[in-house]
Scaffold this motif. Structure first.
Motif, PDB file in Angstrom:
ATOM      1  N   ARG A  17      19.668   3.143  -9.870  1.00 50.27           N
ATOM      2  CA  ARG A  17      19.247   4.403 -10.473  1.00 50.27           C
ATOM      3  C   ARG A  17      17.820   4.695 -10.028  1.00 50.27           C
ATOM      4  O   ARG A  17      17.026   3.802  -9.795  1.00 50.27           O
ATOM      5  CB  ARG A  17      19.356   4.377 -11.984  1.00 50.27           C
ATOM      6  N   GLU A  18      17.533   5.969  -9.923  1.00 50.84           N
ATOM      7  CA  GLU A  18      16.211   6.380  -9.482  1.00 50.84           C
ATOM      8  C   GLU A  18      15.276   6.431 -10.675  1.00 50.84           C
ATOM      9  O   GLU A  18      15.685   6.777 -11.782  1.00 50.84           O
ATOM     10  CB  GLU A  18      16.284   7.746  -8.814  1.00 50.84           C
ATOM     11  N   VAL A  19      14.003   6.074 -10.452  1.00 52.47           N
ATOM     12  CA  VAL A  19      12.987   6.104 -11.498  1.00 52.47           C
ATOM     13  C   VAL A  19      11.864   7.023 -11.037  1.00 52.47           C
ATOM     14  O   VAL A  19      11.347   6.881  -9.929  1.00 52.47           O
ATOM     15  CB  VAL A  19      12.433   4.689 -11.787  1.00 52.47           C
ATOM     16  N   TYR A  20      11.507   7.968 -11.885  1.00 53.39           N
ATOM     17  CA  TYR A  20      10.403   8.877 -11.618  1.00 53.39           C
ATOM     18  C   TYR A  20       9.357   8.705 -12.703  1.00 53.39           C
ATOM     19  O   TYR A  20       9.694   8.468 -13.867  1.00 53.39           O
ATOM     20  CB  TYR A  20      10.898  10.336 -11.599  1.00 53.39           C
ATOM     21  N   LEU A  21       8.089   8.823 -12.340  1.00 60.53           N
ATOM     22  CA  LEU A  21       7.000   8.695 -13.295  1.00 60.53           C
ATOM     23  C   LEU A  21       6.614  10.059 -13.834  1.00 60.53           C
ATOM     24  O   LEU A  21       6.626  11.049 -13.108  1.00 60.53           O
ATOM     25  CB  LEU A  21       5.786   8.043 -12.628  1.00 60.53           C
ATOM     26  N   THR A  22       6.247  10.104 -15.124  1.00 61.05           N
ATOM     27  CA  THR A  22       5.839  11.340 -15.766  1.00 61.05           C
ATOM     28  C   THR A  22       4.743  11.051 -16.776  1.00 61.05           C
ATOM     29  O   THR A  22       4.609   9.921 -17.245  1.00 61.05           O
ATOM     30  CB  THR A  22       7.026  12.027 -16.468  1.00 61.05           C
ATOM     31  N   TRP A  44      -3.280   7.726 -14.286  1.00 59.55           N
ATOM     32  CA  TRP A  44      -3.799   7.248 -13.001  1.00 59.55           C
ATOM     33  C   TRP A  44      -2.690   6.781 -12.070  1.00 59.55           C
ATOM     34  O   TRP A  44      -2.855   6.774 -10.864  1.00 59.55           O
ATOM     35  CB  TRP A  44      -4.821   6.118 -13.195  1.00 59.55           C
ATOM     36  N   MET A  45      -1.539   6.396 -12.617  1.00 59.18           N
ATOM     37  CA  MET A  45      -0.471   5.854 -11.778  1.00 59.18           C
ATOM     38  C   MET A  45       0.109   6.859 -10.785  1.00 59.18           C
ATOM     39  O   MET A  45       0.201   6.555  -9.611  1.00 59.18           O
ATOM     40  CB  MET A  45       0.626   5.255 -12.638  1.00 59.18           C
ATOM     41  N   PRO A  46       0.518   8.048 -11.199  1.00 56.50           N
ATOM     42  CA  PRO A  46       1.072   8.995 -10.229  1.00 56.50           C
ATOM     43  C   PRO A  46       0.002   9.841  -9.531  1.00 56.50           C
ATOM     44  O   PRO A  46       0.329  10.707  -8.730  1.00 56.50           O
ATOM     45  CB  PRO A  46       1.995   9.866 -11.069  1.00 56.50           C
ATOM     46  N   ALA A  47      -1.277   9.589  -9.808  1.00 56.84           N
ATOM     47  CA  ALA A  47      -2.356  10.439  -9.292  1.00 56.84           C
ATOM     48  C   ALA A  47      -2.386  10.515  -7.766  1.00 56.84           C
ATOM     49  O   ALA A  47      -2.720  11.543  -7.209  1.00 56.84           O
ATOM     50  CB  ALA A  47      -3.701   9.960  -9.812  1.00 56.84           C
ATOM     51  N   LEU A  48      -2.045   9.452  -7.070  1.00 48.79           N
ATOM     52  CA  LEU A  48      -2.113   9.443  -5.616  1.00 48.79           C
ATOM     53  C   LEU A  48      -0.810   9.874  -4.963  1.00 48.79           C
ATOM     54  O   LEU A  48      -0.698   9.884  -3.738  1.00 48.79           O
ATOM     55  CB  LEU A  48      -2.538   8.055  -5.115  1.00 48.79           C
ATOM     56  N   GLY A  49       0.177  10.214  -5.763  1.00 45.53           N
ATOM     57  CA  GLY A  49       1.427  10.764  -5.248  1.00 45.53           C
ATOM     58  C   GLY A  49       2.182   9.841  -4.314  1.00 45.53           C
ATOM     59  O   GLY A  49       2.213   8.631  -4.499  1.00 45.53           O
ATOM     60  N   ARG A  58       0.631   1.488  -7.383  1.00 48.54           N
ATOM     61  CA  ARG A  58       1.762   1.243  -8.291  1.00 48.54           C
ATOM     62  C   ARG A  58       2.336  -0.165  -8.094  1.00 48.54           C
ATOM     63  O   ARG A  58       2.714  -0.824  -9.069  1.00 48.54           O
ATOM     64  CB  ARG A  58       2.833   2.305  -8.095  1.00 48.54           C
ATOM     65  N   ALA A  59       2.366  -0.660  -6.870  1.00 48.27           N
ATOM     66  CA  ALA A  59       2.861  -2.024  -6.621  1.00 48.27           C
ATOM     67  C   ALA A  59       1.935  -3.051  -7.259  1.00 48.27           C
ATOM     68  O   ALA A  59       2.397  -4.010  -7.876  1.00 48.27           O
ATOM     69  CB  ALA A  59       2.973  -2.279  -5.121  1.00 48.27           C
ATOM     70  N   LEU A  60       0.643  -2.851  -7.146  1.00 47.17           N
ATOM     71  CA  LEU A  60      -0.317  -3.778  -7.767  1.00 47.17           C
ATOM     72  C   LEU A  60      -0.201  -3.735  -9.293  1.00 47.17           C
ATOM     73  O   LEU A  60      -0.300  -4.775  -9.945  1.00 47.17           O
ATOM     74  CB  LEU A  60      -1.745  -3.445  -7.329  1.00 47.17           C
ATOM     75  N   ALA A  61       0.001  -2.565  -9.864  1.00 44.78           N
ATOM     76  CA  ALA A  61       0.183  -2.458 -11.301  1.00 44.78           C
ATOM     77  C   ALA A  61       1.458  -3.173 -11.743  1.00 44.78           C
ATOM     78  O   ALA A  61       1.497  -3.807 -12.807  1.00 44.78           O
ATOM     79  CB  ALA A  61       0.216  -0.996 -11.724  1.00 44.78           C
ATOM     80  N   TRP A  62       2.515  -3.062 -10.952  1.00 37.19           N
ATOM     81  CA  TRP A  62       3.779  -3.714 -11.280  1.00 37.19           C
ATOM     82  C   TRP A  62       3.653  -5.233 -11.234  1.00 37.19           C
ATOM     83  O   TRP A  62       4.197  -5.927 -12.079  1.00 37.19           O
ATOM     84  CB  TRP A  62       4.855  -3.239 -10.318  1.00 37.19           C
ATOM     85  N   ILE A  63       2.895  -5.747 -10.262  1.00 39.49           N
ATOM     86  CA  ILE A  63       2.698  -7.191 -10.127  1.00 39.49           C
ATOM     87  C   ILE A  63       1.939  -7.748 -11.314  1.00 39.49           C
ATOM     88  O   ILE A  63       2.243  -8.828 -11.814  1.00 39.49           O
ATOM     89  CB  ILE A  63       1.961  -7.530  -8.805  1.00 39.49           C
ATOM     90  N   GLY A  64       0.913  -6.999 -11.790  1.00 44.52           N
ATOM     91  CA  GLY A  64       0.129  -7.431 -12.940  1.00 44.52           C
ATOM     92  C   GLY A  64      -1.078  -8.262 -12.507  1.00 44.52           C
ATOM     93  O   GLY A  64      -1.358  -8.405 -11.311  1.00 44.52           O
ATOM     94  N   PRO A  65      -1.790  -8.790 -13.509  1.00 41.22           N
ATOM     95  CA  PRO A  65      -3.012  -9.557 -13.208  1.00 41.22           C
ATOM     96  C   PRO A  65      -2.744 -10.826 -12.404  1.00 41.22           C
ATOM     97  O   PRO A  65      -1.734 -11.431 -12.501  1.00 41.22           O
ATOM     98  CB  PRO A  65      -3.585  -9.894 -14.564  1.00 41.22           C
TER      99      PRO A  65
END
Length: 65
Positions: A17-22, A44-49, A58-65
């Protein structure tokens, strides 16, 4: 987002399934037989499109600290 090949370790497999940010509320939408997830994200997540920098952030945010 069109992609000519894998970027950031992604595969070319078709997503279930597709995931879109809002900036709005998270919700699931049915479009025919497909299900689309519209997921709340911080501003801030979708700011850079769809630019490479946006995918990296977004990949770095998904990975976490």
């Amino acid at each position: 987002m069109a992609c000519s090949g894998p970027a950031l370790g992604q595969t070319l497999q078709v997503p279930i399934r597709e995931v879109y940010l809002t900036s709005g509320q998270t919700r699931k939408l049915k479009l025919g037989q497909s299900e689309v997830l519209v997921k709340h994200a911080p501003r801030w997540m979708p700011a850079l499109g769809a630019r490479p920098a946006g995918a990296t952030v977004r990949a770095l945010a998904w990975i976490g600290p």
